[in-house]
Design a protein around this motif. Sequence first.
Motif, PDB file in Angstrom:
ATOM      1  N   ASN A 209       0.828  -1.203   0.000  1.00 13.82           N
ATOM      2  CA  ASN A 209       0.000   0.000   0.000  1.00 13.82           C
ATOM      3  C   ASN A 209       0.864   1.257   0.000  1.00 13.82           C
ATOM      4  O   ASN A 209       0.411   2.330  -0.376  1.00 13.82           O
ATOM      5  CB  ASN A 209      -0.922   0.015   1.225  1.00 13.82           C
ATOM      6  N   ASN A 210       2.102   1.106   0.438  1.00 16.79           N
ATOM      7  CA  ASN A 210       3.013   2.247   0.507  1.00 16.79           C
ATOM      8  C   ASN A 210       4.330   1.910  -0.184  1.00 16.79           C
ATOM      9  O   ASN A 210       4.625   2.401  -1.255  1.00 16.79           O
ATOM     10  CB  ASN A 210       3.241   2.621   1.979  1.00 16.79           C
TER      11      ASN A 210
ATOM     12  N   THR B  31       5.674  -2.168   4.164  1.00 13.38           N
ATOM     13  CA  THR B  31       4.820  -3.353   4.250  1.00 13.38           C
ATOM     14  C   THR B  31       5.464  -4.425   5.119  1.00 13.38           C
ATOM     15  O   THR B  31       4.802  -5.036   5.969  1.00 13.38           O
ATOM     16  CB  THR B  31       4.537  -3.923   2.847  1.00 13.38           C
TER      17      THR B  31
ATOM     18  N   LYS C 137       0.644   0.689  -5.771  1.00 14.63           N
ATOM     19  CA  LYS C 137      -0.260   0.178  -4.751  1.00 14.63           C
ATOM     20  C   LYS C 137      -0.975  -1.042  -5.316  1.00 14.63           C
ATOM     21  O   LYS C 137      -1.496  -1.009  -6.427  1.00 14.63           O
ATOM     22  CB  LYS C 137      -1.263   1.257  -4.369  1.00 14.63           C
TER      23      LYS C 137
END
Length: 441
Positions: free
Chosen positions: A157-158, A163, A192
């Motif tokens: 997600n980043n 993660t 993402k």
Amino acid sequence: MPKNVVALLLMVFIAMTSCKDEPKKEVKEASTLKTEELKPVEVKEFGYTLKNYLVVRDTIKVGDSFGEILQRNNLEYPQIYNIVEGAKDSFDIASLQVGKPYTLLCTKEDSLQRPKCFIYQPNSIDYVVVDFADSTLVKKGKKKVKLVEREASGVINNSLYVTLQDQGLSPIVAYKMSDIYAWTVDFFRIQKGDRFKVIFTEKYIDDSIYAGIDKIKAAYFEHKGESFYSFRYETDSTKHIIDYFDENAKNLRRAFLKAPVQFSRISSRYNLNRRIAYYGNRVRPHKGTDFAAPIGTPILSTANGTVIESARRGGNGNYVKVKHNGTYTTQYLHMKKRKVHVGDYVKQGDVIGWVGMTGNTSGPHVCYRFWKNGRQVDPFKQDLPKAEPIGDSLKVKYLDYIQPIKHQLDAIVYPSEKTSDEEEFLTELNQQNAISDNQSN
């Protein structure tokens, strides 16, 4: 006396005798058991039986030197001089680093308790023993290490780093994965929803003390919907040549890394018509690629080669230039400090300096310049050579080797697919490992 009375008396006598003997047997067994429990256990470390010495443990402090440590512990200067002279060809006493642990094994034979042995631990596994016996003896050893295989997966997600960090895993896993996929996955444009799976081994000393990440055995990365497998494989056991290959035995590595720094961003690309604020916003050709990174970030040689320049000059600041072959040369500008000298041979990924702001620069970065046949070019627009694939003679053996590992990778589930019980267990396990990781650092 009637026979029945005699028989009765005989039975009573036997019963009484048995009752008397039984407690003695119990006491004897208890006594034996107690003796076994109190049997002393000999503790050995670094090849020495510790009960024979007074053991002093400490860490290198600021201002400490090898001689000062020995002098503080009751050794005289002439003896220290002899020890240093005896050890100098095998151990650099100036290499002691602040914060690293050391152990002194001292004699119990006199009141001064003088050291008989100095043991230095540059890391949690390796150690150096300087024994002050009749003639100084230097021995190098390693603590017994147990390797534990682990699996991890995630949806990004980043960033890959964040993660893994959210799962309580060491950032070293992210660094090692970025090395493996340096050419097949563009980590500057990671998206993402990209996903990964990884099988790696962790090191434990004495079965319980966490000592970091050992190596990545295999990995899977899904970037922009495209799948990339990687498997660690030794292609030459005599020379210990190890690399990562995909499911079709193709090498994932190229002759050049995409970037000279890890987890940085491109702040300025190769552009012959760029306007540069530092020079009054005038148009000046920018024949390099700038990678922004914090001061002190290691700068890596992007390929094997020989250092042909290592100097500080004008707008370049501190810089290093590496000649890779008759076709390619690279240069790295604005370093805070250089690590290599002219004539040094460097391998792909070796640290050659650290990011700084020397020369003409408005912020911390490394300007990466790339020559092909004597002309500066944009490295991102070159069809650069790939590393050698697995030879035909090894290919069948390799494909057989990776088959069960690929099945293992494919069977790993992503966090969103795990049951609540699995998530609770893994969260607790990762928290424990994170605590151990911090303690070992």
